[in-house]
Design a protein around this motif. Structure first.
Motif, PDB file in Angstrom:
ATOM      1  N   ASP A 169       0.773  -1.064  -0.085  1.00  0.00           N
ATOM      2  CA  ASP A 169      -0.096   0.096  -0.006  1.00  0.00           C
ATOM      3  C   ASP A 169       0.919   1.230  -0.041  1.00  0.00           C
ATOM      4  N   ARG A 170       1.947   1.225   0.624  1.00  0.00           N
ATOM      5  CA  ARG A 170       2.750   2.395   0.636  1.00  0.00           C
ATOM      6  C   ARG A 170       4.167   2.007   0.275  1.00  0.00           C
ATOM      7  N   PRO A 171       4.431   1.831  -0.987  1.00  0.00           N
ATOM      8  CA  PRO A 171       5.737   1.339  -1.550  1.00  0.00           C
ATOM      9  C   PRO A 171       6.774   2.156  -1.166  1.00  0.00           C
ATOM     10  N   VAL A 172       8.225   1.780  -1.186  1.00  0.00           N
ATOM     11  CA  VAL A 172       9.421   2.568  -1.286  1.00  0.00           C
ATOM     12  C   VAL A 172       9.645   2.894  -2.674  1.00  0.00           C
ATOM     13  N   LEU A 173      10.144   4.198  -2.744  1.00  0.00           N
ATOM     14  CA  LEU A 173      10.740   4.478  -4.170  1.00  0.00           C
ATOM     15  C   LEU A 173      11.989   4.440  -4.229  1.00  0.00           C
ATOM     16  N   LEU A 174      12.645   3.887  -4.938  1.00  0.00           N
ATOM     17  CA  LEU A 174      14.005   3.787  -5.163  1.00  0.00           C
ATOM     18  C   LEU A 174      14.365   4.920  -6.416  1.00  0.00           C
ATOM     19  N   ARG A 175      15.376   5.337  -6.378  1.00  0.00           N
ATOM     20  CA  ARG A 175      16.081   6.208  -7.619  1.00  0.00           C
ATOM     21  C   ARG A 175      17.295   5.067  -8.031  1.00  0.00           C
ATOM     22  N   VAL A 176      17.325   5.024  -9.285  1.00  0.00           N
ATOM     23  CA  VAL A 176      18.407   4.179  -9.918  1.00  0.00           C
ATOM     24  C   VAL A 176      19.364   4.959 -10.991  1.00  0.00           C
ATOM     25  N   GLU A 177      20.719   5.165 -10.490  1.00  0.00           N
ATOM     26  CA  GLU A 177      21.575   5.894 -11.118  1.00  0.00           C
ATOM     27  C   GLU A 177      21.845   5.289 -12.565  1.00  0.00           C
ATOM     28  N   ALA A 178      20.949   5.398 -13.565  1.00  0.00           N
ATOM     29  CA  ALA A 178      21.133   4.919 -14.820  1.00  0.00           C
ATOM     30  C   ALA A 178      22.306   5.084 -15.505  1.00  0.00           C
ATOM     31  N   GLU A 179      22.625   6.199 -15.421  1.00  0.00           N
ATOM     32  CA  GLU A 179      23.958   6.667 -16.233  1.00  0.00           C
ATOM     33  C   GLU A 179      25.178   5.639 -15.842  1.00  0.00           C
ATOM     34  N   GLY A 180      25.281   5.565 -14.446  1.00  0.00           N
ATOM     35  CA  GLY A 180      26.410   4.788 -13.774  1.00  0.00           C
ATOM     36  C   GLY A 180      26.156   3.474 -14.414  1.00  0.00           C
ATOM     37  N   LEU A 181      25.163   2.943 -13.986  1.00  0.00           N
ATOM     38  CA  LEU A 181      24.739   1.483 -14.743  1.00  0.00           C
ATOM     39  C   LEU A 181      25.128   1.130 -15.959  1.00  0.00           C
ATOM     40  N   ARG A 182      24.895   2.250 -16.903  1.00  0.00           N
ATOM     41  CA  ARG A 182      25.406   2.196 -18.233  1.00  0.00           C
ATOM     42  C   ARG A 182      26.876   2.036 -18.350  1.00  0.00           C
ATOM     43  N   GLN A 183      27.679   3.099 -17.556  1.00  0.00           N
ATOM     44  CA  GLN A 183      28.915   3.011 -17.707  1.00  0.00           C
ATOM     45  C   GLN A 183      29.588   1.819 -17.269  1.00  0.00           C
ATOM     46  N   ALA A 184      28.920   1.205 -16.272  1.00  0.00           N
ATOM     47  CA  ALA A 184      29.414  -0.227 -15.706  1.00  0.00           C
ATOM     48  C   ALA A 184      29.093  -1.268 -16.814  1.00  0.00           C
ATOM     49  N   GLY A 185      28.653  -1.006 -17.950  1.00  0.00           N
ATOM     50  CA  GLY A 185      28.537  -1.935 -18.965  1.00  0.00           C
ATOM     51  C   GLY A 185      27.254  -2.786 -18.927  1.00  0.00           C
ATOM     52  N   ILE A 186      26.336  -2.184 -18.065  1.00  0.00           N
ATOM     53  CA  ILE A 186      24.843  -2.830 -18.124  1.00  0.00           C
ATOM     54  C   ILE A 186      24.007  -2.149 -18.948  1.00  0.00           C
ATOM     55  N   GLU A 187      23.557  -2.845 -19.929  1.00  0.00           N
ATOM     56  CA  GLU A 187      22.748  -2.228 -21.028  1.00  0.00           C
ATOM     57  C   GLU A 187      21.323  -1.921 -20.566  1.00  0.00           C
ATOM     58  N   ILE A 188      20.771  -0.756 -20.726  1.00  0.00           N
ATOM     59  CA  ILE A 188      19.259  -0.635 -20.333  1.00  0.00           C
ATOM     60  C   ILE A 188      18.530  -0.432 -21.815  1.00  0.00           C
ATOM     61  N   ARG A 189      17.121  -1.074 -21.855  1.00  0.00           N
ATOM     62  CA  ARG A 189      16.617  -0.818 -22.884  1.00  0.00           C
ATOM     63  C   ARG A 189      15.058  -0.386 -22.602  1.00  0.00           C
ATOM     64  N   ARG A 190      14.596   0.227 -23.483  1.00  0.00           N
ATOM     65  CA  ARG A 190      13.291   0.836 -23.366  1.00  0.00           C
ATOM     66  C   ARG A 190      12.417  -0.084 -24.038  1.00  0.00           C
ATOM     67  N   ARG A 191      11.669  -0.941 -23.287  1.00  0.00           N
ATOM     68  CA  ARG A 191      10.935  -1.966 -23.831  1.00  0.00           C
ATOM     69  C   ARG A 191       9.444  -1.689 -24.310  1.00  0.00           C
ATOM     70  N   ALA A 192       8.872  -0.426 -23.423  1.00  0.00           N
ATOM     71  CA  ALA A 192       7.555   0.106 -23.989  1.00  0.00           C
ATOM     72  C   ALA A 192       7.563   1.348 -23.205  1.00  0.00           C
ATOM     73  N   ALA A 193       6.538   2.202 -23.558  1.00  0.00           N
ATOM     74  CA  ALA A 193       6.611   3.838 -23.039  1.00  0.00           C
ATOM     75  C   ALA A 193       7.208   3.964 -21.741  1.00  0.00           C
ATOM     76  N   THR A 194       6.540   3.393 -20.848  1.00  0.00           N
ATOM     77  CA  THR A 194       6.749   3.620 -19.408  1.00  0.00           C
ATOM     78  C   THR A 194       7.651   2.311 -18.636  1.00  0.00           C
ATOM     79  N   VAL A 195       8.507   1.451 -19.530  1.00  0.00           N
ATOM     80  CA  VAL A 195       8.816   0.331 -19.066  1.00  0.00           C
ATOM     81  C   VAL A 195      10.461  -0.034 -19.753  1.00  0.00           C
ATOM     82  N   TYR A 196      11.270   0.281 -18.746  1.00  0.00           N
ATOM     83  CA  TYR A 196      12.590   0.100 -19.007  1.00  0.00           C
ATOM     84  C   TYR A 196      13.169  -1.219 -18.440  1.00  0.00           C
ATOM     85  N   THR A 197      14.128  -2.106 -18.948  1.00  0.00           N
ATOM     86  CA  THR A 197      14.470  -3.133 -18.500  1.00  0.00           C
ATOM     87  C   THR A 197      16.106  -3.253 -18.385  1.00  0.00           C
ATOM     88  N   CYS A 198      16.616  -4.067 -17.556  1.00  0.00           N
ATOM     89  CA  CYS A 198      18.123  -4.423 -17.603  1.00  0.00           C
ATOM     90  C   CYS A 198      18.281  -5.739 -16.615  1.00  0.00           C
TER      91      CYS A 198
END
Ligand code: HQG
Length: 213
Positions: A169-198
């Motif tokens: 009911d009261r979820p926790v919001l996490l912030r993900v440093e996507a730029e750093g993730l990519r620099q670490a070699g983990i690919e991020i894909r946009r699968r749908a308008a509001t859905v990204y995956t890695c």
């Protein structure tokens, strides 16, 4: 509720977006949700149990999908299934009309090759909503796919909280440093308008975002 216009086919809302006619109801909201959940489950999690045979990219034959969905819900016909697949608000499904096949665009637990779904993306920040009870383990192991093939991330706070409300009911919001993730070699894909995956998010790229809300 989905309606359908004799000239322009199924649409969402009260009037046909092309000609303005109100036309006839096609599917109630409850039916739409039930069918969408069944199709998502069938394509992502249990195709084999109901006689579907996805290829390595997750596509199943559209006619067979119609048959199994009709066997489950008698309100399903070619028009209703097509409307639910093509008008999905989150872009959950990909319909390949020419080849007569359909797949889910994300969320799978079955093993599929989705390397051609969506595009590589370079967001600087992404968000993830989860249950407070998961936090200790996420701090330790980072975000991992759990029952799915990939970790699912959201482009904005509202979407992440909506995803999180499926778990608490009261979820926790996490912030993900996507730029750093990519620099670490983990690919991020946009699968749908509001859905990204890695494939995973190591803990150093995750922090709790406790902004007032
Ligand atoms: C959590 C829906 C403990 C993770 C949504 C989540 C999304 C951990 C849960 C899509 C963990 C998995 C996917 C760790 C991750 N320790 N818990 N190390 N790592 N978790 O449902 O992201 O409407 O499989 O935080 O909108 O909630 O179905 O993933 O709470 O896009 O189209 O494990 O599904 O899309 O839960 O949702 P889920 P999700 P649809």
């Amino acid at each position: 509720m989905l309606r359908t216009c004799p000239s322009h086919g199924a649409f969402e809302g009260v009037r046909c977006p092309t000609c303005g006619h109100q036309s006839r109801p096609l599917l109630g909201g409850g039916q739409r949700t039930r069918l969408s959940k069944f199709l998502s489950g069938a394509l992502r999690h249990f195709p084999g149990d109901i006689g579907l045979e996805p290829d390595e990219r997750g596509f199943v034959d559209a006619h067979v999908l119609l048959e199994v969905a009709h066997a489950r819900y008698d309100f399903v016909d070619e028009e209703t299934i097509e409307a639910v697949l093509t008008l999905d608000p989150k872009g959950r499904f990909e319909v390949d009309e020419e080849a007569g096949r359909v797949r889910a665009t994300y969320g799978h637990s079955i093993e599929v090759d989705l390397s051609d779904v969506g595009q590589p993306a370079r967001p600087s920040v992404l968000y993830h909503g989860t249950a407070p009870g998961n936090l200790a383990s996420i701090r330790e192991a980072g975000l991992v796919p759990m029952g799915r093939q990939e970790v699912h991330l959201s482009p904005d706070v509202e979407t992440a909280l909506e995803v999180g409300r499926r778990h608490a009911d009261r979820p926790v919001l996490l912030r993900v440093e996507a730029e750093g993730l990519r620099q670490a070699g983990i690919e991020i894909r946009r699968r749908a308008a509001t859905v990204y995956t890695c494939e995973r998010v190591p803990p150093r790229f995750v922090e709790v975002d406790d902004r007032d809300r």
